[in-house]
Motif scaffolding. Structure first.
Motif, PDB file in Angstrom:
ATOM      1  N   ILE A   1       0.828  -1.201   0.000  1.00 28.27           N
ATOM      2  CA  ILE A   1       0.000   0.000   0.000  1.00 28.27           C
ATOM      3  C   ILE A   1       0.865   1.255   0.000  1.00 28.27           C
ATOM      4  O   ILE A   1       1.958   1.270   0.577  1.00 28.27           O
ATOM      5  CB  ILE A   1      -0.943   0.005   1.234  1.00 28.27           C
ATOM      6  N   ASP A   2       0.396   2.288  -0.661  1.00 25.26           N
ATOM      7  CA  ASP A   2       1.078   3.581  -0.646  1.00 25.26           C
ATOM      8  C   ASP A   2       0.080   4.659  -1.039  1.00 25.26           C
ATOM      9  O   ASP A   2      -1.006   4.368  -1.567  1.00 25.26           O
ATOM     10  CB  ASP A   2       2.255   3.597  -1.609  1.00 25.26           C
ATOM     11  N   ALA A   3       0.446   5.899  -0.769  1.00 19.24           N
ATOM     12  CA  ALA A   3      -0.383   7.052  -1.137  1.00 19.24           C
ATOM     13  C   ALA A   3       0.480   8.058  -1.875  1.00 19.24           C
ATOM     14  O   ALA A   3       1.695   8.139  -1.654  1.00 19.24           O
ATOM     15  CB  ALA A   3      -1.008   7.684   0.097  1.00 19.24           C
TER      16      ALA A   3
ATOM     17  N   GLN B   1      -4.750   6.778  -2.727  1.00 17.83           N
ATOM     18  CA  GLN B   1      -4.233   5.602  -2.011  1.00 17.83           C
ATOM     19  C   GLN B   1      -4.494   4.364  -2.859  1.00 17.83           C
ATOM     20  O   GLN B   1      -5.610   4.163  -3.341  1.00 17.83           O
ATOM     21  CB  GLN B   1      -4.926   5.458  -0.660  1.00 17.83           C
TER      22      GLN B   1
ATOM     23  N   ASP C   1      -1.054  10.000   5.343  1.00 15.81           N
ATOM     24  CA  ASP C   1      -1.406   8.685   4.812  1.00 15.81           C
ATOM     25  C   ASP C   1      -2.286   7.884   5.770  1.00 15.81           C
ATOM     26  O   ASP C   1      -3.218   7.188   5.332  1.00 15.81           O
ATOM     27  CB  ASP C   1      -0.136   7.890   4.500  1.00 15.81           C
TER      28      ASP C   1
ATOM     29  N   HIS D   1      -5.895   9.169   5.755  1.00 13.80           N
ATOM     30  CA  HIS D   1      -6.571   8.763   4.525  1.00 13.80           C
ATOM     31  C   HIS D   1      -6.931   7.275   4.579  1.00 13.80           C
ATOM     32  O   HIS D   1      -8.024   6.879   4.168  1.00 13.80           O
ATOM     33  CB  HIS D   1      -5.682   9.054   3.322  1.00 13.80           C
ATOM     34  N   LEU D   2      -6.013   6.461   5.084  1.00 14.47           N
ATOM     35  CA  LEU D   2      -6.299   5.032   5.201  1.00 14.47           C
ATOM     36  C   LEU D   2      -7.549   4.790   6.041  1.00 14.47           C
ATOM     37  O   LEU D   2      -8.424   3.995   5.656  1.00 14.47           O
ATOM     38  CB  LEU D   2      -5.108   4.318   5.840  1.00 14.47           C
TER      39      LEU D   2
ATOM     40  N   SER E   1     -10.856   5.116   4.377  1.00 11.01           N
ATOM     41  CA  SER E   1     -11.125   4.268   3.217  1.00 11.01           C
ATOM     42  C   SER E   1     -12.052   3.104   3.553  1.00 11.01           C
ATOM     43  O   SER E   1     -12.135   2.650   4.703  1.00 11.01           O
ATOM     44  CB  SER E   1      -9.813   3.721   2.651  1.00 11.01           C
TER      45      SER E   1
ATOM     46  N   PHE F   1       2.100   4.619   7.596  1.00  9.44           N
ATOM     47  CA  PHE F   1       0.884   3.867   7.895  1.00  9.44           C
ATOM     48  C   PHE F   1       0.982   3.236   9.280  1.00  9.44           C
ATOM     49  O   PHE F   1       2.084   2.924   9.750  1.00  9.44           O
ATOM     50  CB  PHE F   1       0.661   2.781   6.839  1.00  9.44           C
TER      51      PHE F   1
END
Length: 443
Positions: free
Chosen positions: A226-228, A257, A279, A282-283, A286, A320
């Motif tokens: 995972i990344d943004a 993301q 990040d 934002h996670l 989601s 994260f």
């Protein structure tokens, strides 16, 4: 009778008389001193073949002279006008000639290179997109052909063109270009999302993904990274609080993301937060996070590692939170134990897949390097590009030059109250995996 014709005929007959006096046609009815000219009919009554030959030559020359004169006169009196849209290289007619007539006369490598240059996709992948969108575009009563409209939008996405630039190119109004762009990207982001962006929950795909990551990293049961990344936008309305959209790089942006597998294919995409969010925040906004934290998604592949049950997990960087389903590095500067440092190196090999996937995404669809659509339509445009990216990866399209992301570093995010059990479980699993890896590689 054309005076130029009579003059030419007269000169030819004089020439004939000079060359062959015995068969002269310059009688009393037509002499240099005569004030009246002989009629063409009288000339044709001669029984000599030579005059007929000269008459034929004169007729041809007269016709050519008259045609040239008419053409030059027309061009002198009629102002030159620019080529119409129908003759433009971007017209419907030109596109149809390329896609239906010339396409089969070209060799596949040359044909696909030309289509990638123009539309970001090879011809077979382009036709796949058109075939899937055509039924929905037909319902919109668009006056343009479906494949032409899709090609127009793809050219905008792949080259980052503005609506104004594209309007001039296609001889259309900018508002119509925006309307078509919004329609096609919305269809890509909604109608094709579930077909091409899927969480690997099936046993077959999960096993394939985890085995591929294990070959790459030596870590078992990893199923994604995972990344943004911030997507730059040009304008944020004052009522939308522009300061909230200013990302850590200093420009206005929205945050994307993604989770990618070993083939650099996205299996989850989220565009919910302004660029000013971190990040971890934002996670937590989601759908993926909420499904994992509520255990709505449970990967059924479970391994025993040093007495611990390890389910499939994704990996991310230190931005994260550490959770049982999301493992992060112990440190960002190799200050841990030998086992921890070795684990961090292996984890970063897995993370490299999502970094390269983002680099490919922005390299293929240059509109993501500097978005020139309104803020309301930015999320669907970004998701549409992610769908197209997956289509390219599935079809094994050639990979373009990677867009380079800046290096990131920062403090680890705090653990929320509702995450503590997942955090402690993540700590235990991470250490078990690190010790197991160190022991296996030290033999």
């Amino acid at each position: 009778m054309d005076q130029s014709f009579l003059l030419m005929l007269s000169n030819l007959l004089h020439l004939h008389n000079h060359l062959d006096p015995t068969s002269s046609l310059l009688s009393d009815t037509y002499s240099p001193s005569s004030s009246s000219a002989a009629s063409p009919a009288s000339l044709l009554t001669s029984t000599s073949a030579a005059p007929l030959l000269f008459f034929t030559i004169a007729s041809v020359l007269s016709y050519l002279a008259a045609s040239r004169s008419s053409s030059s006169s027309s061009s002198a009196t009629t102002p030159s006008s620019p080529p119409s849209a129908a003759n433009s290289e971007f017209s419907v007619a030109a596109f149809r000639a390329l896609s239906t007539e010339r396409i089969w006369a070209m060799e596949a490598p040359l044909r696909d290179a030309q289509w990638r240059s123009s539309y970001g996709l090879s011809y077979p992948v382009f036709t796949t997109v058109v075939d899937k969108l055509k039924p929905y575009i037909a319902q919109s009563n668009l006056s343009l052909p479906s494949d032409y409209a899709v090609a127009m939008v793809l050219s905008r996405l792949t080259h980052g063109l503005s609506a104004k630039t594209l309007a001039a190119r296609y001889s259309l109004e900018p508002y119509l270009i925006s309307k078509i762009t919004n329609m096609v990207t919305r269809l890509l982001a909604t109608k094709l999302y579930r077909e091409f962006i899927k969480i690997p929950v099936s046993r077959r795909r999960l096993v394939e993904t985890t085995q591929a990551f294990e070959e790459l990293t030596s870590l078992p049961n990893m199923c994604g990274a995972i990344d943004a990344t911030p997507i730059k936008i040009r304008h944020v309305p004052a009522e939308a609080n522009p300061s909230a959209y200013r990302c850590r790089e200093g420009f206005p942006a929205v945050l994307l993301q993604v989770v990618a597998d070993h083939k650099k294919i996205f299996w989850d995409v989220c565009v919910k937060a302004p660029g000013g969010f971190d990040d971890s925040t934002h996670l937590r906004e989601s759908v993926l996070y909420n499904r994992l934290i509520s255990e709505d998604i449970v990967w059924d592949k479970v391994l025993n590692v040093r007495g611990h049950h390890v389910r499939s997990y994704i990996v991310g960087d230190g931005g994260f939170p550490l959770l049982s389903f999301l493992l992060t590095p112990f440190t960002w500067n190799r200050t841990g134990t030998p086992a921890q440092n070795q684990f961090d190196e292996a984890l970063m090999k897995g993370r490299k897949m999502v970094e390269e996937a983002i680099g490919l995404l922005k390299g293929r669809w240059k509109i993501l390097q500097d978005m020139n659509v309104g803020l309301d339509h930015a999320p669907q445009t970004i998701v549409a590009c992610c769908v197209l990216h997956n289509l390219c990866q599935i079809a094994r399209e050639p990979e373009p030059e990677l867009w380079k992301e800046p290096e990131e570093s920062g403090p680890a995010p705090r653990v929320l109250e509702g995450e503590k059990s997942f955090y402690y479980r993540g700590q235990t699993l991470r250490q078990a995996l690190a010790d197991d890896l160190y022991q296996r590689l030290s033999r």
